[in-house]
Design a protein around this motif. Sequence first.
Motif, PDB file in Angstrom:
ATOM      1  N   ASN A   1     -11.210 -35.650  31.522  1.00  0.00           N
ATOM      2  CA  ASN A   1     -10.483 -36.567  30.551  1.00  0.00           C
ATOM      3  C   ASN A   1     -10.044 -35.939  29.005  1.00  0.00           C
ATOM      4  N   LEU A   2     -10.763 -34.653  28.783  1.00  0.00           N
ATOM      5  CA  LEU A   2     -10.508 -34.388  27.264  1.00  0.00           C
ATOM      6  C   LEU A   2      -9.229 -33.131  27.311  1.00  0.00           C
ATOM      7  N   HIS A   3      -8.648 -32.818  28.190  1.00  0.00           N
ATOM      8  CA  HIS A   3      -7.799 -31.574  28.260  1.00  0.00           C
ATOM      9  C   HIS A   3      -6.598 -32.086  27.308  1.00  0.00           C
ATOM     10  N   LYS A   4      -6.069 -33.175  27.163  1.00  0.00           N
ATOM     11  CA  LYS A   4      -5.173 -33.491  26.508  1.00  0.00           C
ATOM     12  C   LYS A   4      -5.553 -34.191  24.877  1.00  0.00           C
ATOM     13  N   GLU A   5      -6.825 -34.277  24.767  1.00  0.00           N
ATOM     14  CA  GLU A   5      -7.326 -34.751  23.540  1.00  0.00           C
ATOM     15  C   GLU A   5      -7.393 -33.822  22.317  1.00  0.00           C
ATOM     16  N   ARG A   6      -7.530 -34.265  21.199  1.00  0.00           N
ATOM     17  CA  ARG A   6      -7.404 -33.428  19.970  1.00  0.00           C
ATOM     18  C   ARG A   6      -8.554 -32.247  20.054  1.00  0.00           C
ATOM     19  N   PHE A   7      -9.636 -32.885  20.533  1.00  0.00           N
ATOM     20  CA  PHE A   7     -10.901 -31.738  20.879  1.00  0.00           C
ATOM     21  C   PHE A   7     -11.185 -31.653  22.221  1.00  0.00           C
ATOM     22  N   ASN A   8     -11.109 -30.690  22.833  1.00  0.00           N
ATOM     23  CA  ASN A   8     -11.348 -30.443  24.248  1.00  0.00           C
ATOM     24  C   ASN A   8     -12.300 -29.040  24.505  1.00  0.00           C
ATOM     25  N   LEU A   9     -12.571 -28.606  25.760  1.00  0.00           N
ATOM     26  CA  LEU A   9     -13.198 -27.565  25.944  1.00  0.00           C
ATOM     27  C   LEU A   9     -12.530 -26.456  25.801  1.00  0.00           C
ATOM     28  N   PHE A  10     -10.973 -26.501  25.528  1.00  0.00           N
ATOM     29  CA  PHE A  10     -10.351 -25.140  25.439  1.00  0.00           C
ATOM     30  C   PHE A  10     -10.121 -24.729  23.894  1.00  0.00           C
ATOM     31  N   ASN A  11     -10.445 -25.833  22.894  1.00  0.00           N
ATOM     32  CA  ASN A  11     -10.176 -25.817  21.656  1.00  0.00           C
ATOM     33  C   ASN A  11     -11.423 -26.036  20.638  1.00  0.00           C
ATOM     34  N   ASN A  12     -12.563 -26.262  21.487  1.00  0.00           N
ATOM     35  CA  ASN A  12     -13.744 -26.746  20.394  1.00  0.00           C
ATOM     36  C   ASN A  12     -14.771 -26.057  21.080  1.00  0.00           C
ATOM     37  N   ARG A  13     -15.381 -24.819  20.392  1.00  0.00           N
ATOM     38  CA  ARG A  13     -16.461 -23.934  20.969  1.00  0.00           C
ATOM     39  C   ARG A  13     -17.690 -25.161  20.835  1.00  0.00           C
ATOM     40  N   GLY A  14     -17.795 -26.113  19.855  1.00  0.00           N
ATOM     41  CA  GLY A  14     -19.113 -26.902  20.262  1.00  0.00           C
ATOM     42  C   GLY A  14     -19.086 -27.667  21.352  1.00  0.00           C
ATOM     43  N   LEU A  15     -17.780 -28.203  21.763  1.00  0.00           N
ATOM     44  CA  LEU A  15     -18.027 -29.060  23.053  1.00  0.00           C
ATOM     45  C   LEU A  15     -18.067 -28.132  24.202  1.00  0.00           C
ATOM     46  N   PHE A  16     -17.606 -26.854  24.203  1.00  0.00           N
ATOM     47  CA  PHE A  16     -17.654 -26.021  25.447  1.00  0.00           C
ATOM     48  C   PHE A  16     -19.165 -25.466  25.451  1.00  0.00           C
ATOM     49  N   HIS A  17     -20.082 -25.432  24.206  1.00  0.00           N
ATOM     50  CA  HIS A  17     -21.490 -25.107  24.264  1.00  0.00           C
ATOM     51  C   HIS A  17     -22.219 -26.066  24.879  1.00  0.00           C
ATOM     52  N   VAL A  18     -21.783 -27.460  24.652  1.00  0.00           N
ATOM     53  CA  VAL A  18     -22.510 -28.630  25.148  1.00  0.00           C
ATOM     54  C   VAL A  18     -22.160 -28.425  26.680  1.00  0.00           C
ATOM     55  N   TRP A  19     -21.074 -28.281  27.145  1.00  0.00           N
ATOM     56  CA  TRP A  19     -20.901 -28.431  28.500  1.00  0.00           C
ATOM     57  C   TRP A  19     -21.618 -27.305  29.137  1.00  0.00           C
ATOM     58  N   VAL A  20     -21.583 -26.002  28.769  1.00  0.00           N
ATOM     59  CA  VAL A  20     -22.626 -25.044  29.347  1.00  0.00           C
ATOM     60  C   VAL A  20     -24.006 -25.292  29.258  1.00  0.00           C
ATOM     61  N   THR A  21     -24.511 -26.123  28.343  1.00  0.00           N
ATOM     62  CA  THR A  21     -25.859 -26.460  28.269  1.00  0.00           C
ATOM     63  C   THR A  21     -26.080 -27.526  29.044  1.00  0.00           C
ATOM     64  N   LEU A  22     -25.274 -28.426  29.352  1.00  0.00           N
ATOM     65  CA  LEU A  22     -25.418 -29.408  30.434  1.00  0.00           C
ATOM     66  C   LEU A  22     -25.511 -28.949  31.775  1.00  0.00           C
ATOM     67  N   PHE A  23     -24.613 -28.090  31.950  1.00  0.00           N
ATOM     68  CA  PHE A  23     -24.569 -27.251  33.365  1.00  0.00           C
ATOM     69  C   PHE A  23     -25.684 -26.559  33.733  1.00  0.00           C
TER      70      PHE A  23
ATOM     71  N   PHE B   1     -14.274 -40.051  21.194  1.00  0.00           N
ATOM     72  CA  PHE B   1     -12.905 -39.720  21.348  1.00  0.00           C
ATOM     73  C   PHE B   1     -12.000 -40.757  21.380  1.00  0.00           C
ATOM     74  N   ASN B   2     -12.510 -41.921  21.892  1.00  0.00           N
ATOM     75  CA  ASN B   2     -11.312 -43.221  21.618  1.00  0.00           C
ATOM     76  C   ASN B   2     -11.329 -43.334  20.241  1.00  0.00           C
TER      77      ASN B   2
END
Length: 214
Positions: free
Chosen positions: A35-57, A173-174
């Motif tokens: 749901n975030l690939h078209k947003e201003r902040f997403n896994l591809f452009n924000n290291r913080g979000l990517f870190h959260v994703w990896v941690t949750l995984f 994000f909304n």
Amino acid sequence: MMKLNKIIEERINVLESILHSIHHNIELLEYMTYNLHKERFNLFNNRGLFHVWVTLFGVVIIDFYKITNEKQKHSFQKILNISKDLKCDIDFEKIQEKINLLFDFYNKSEFETIRSKYLAHQDIEVPVIKSDLSSLNKYKEELFNLFKLLTSELNIANKEFSSDIKNSFSEIFNVIDEYDEVSTYLLANAIKGSKTIEISELQDIIKRREDNAS
């Protein structure tokens, strides 16, 4: 209805809590992935979000281990063994069969490799953690089905799974998107030299964001 032993009750409560954690974390992983690939902040452009994703995984993988490995205190196998010792009136063979199938699923997956080589020991020789949300979801469903069977046999009611955590996360994000659209509208009017703005235009922006979020 049989009286539930306090030991079984405590272990079932913790097991259920772990399953709800798995449910919420996988929902968050899916939201950030799809749901975030078209947003201003997403896994591809924000290291913080990517870190959260990896941690949750990683948390999901560890939770899988906690309730799958027979030596873990709140695993399905440990609870079944205690139920046998306490001579609970349940279908042990049917539950054991489902647990064995669960073990087979786990052993054929990459979950244990990820947990033991990367999450548990931080092995720098593992360059890539590979798995996918489809595998996580399939295993999650197997876990949930087994839990429903076990609690049904023990005459225990299940708590409802909710999407409250994922929904509250998506609100962030909304609001960001709403702010961006309002800012863009105000900037466009400032560039055109407009001294006033249409309140109805701002209302439309906010309503459109609310409609997209619902």
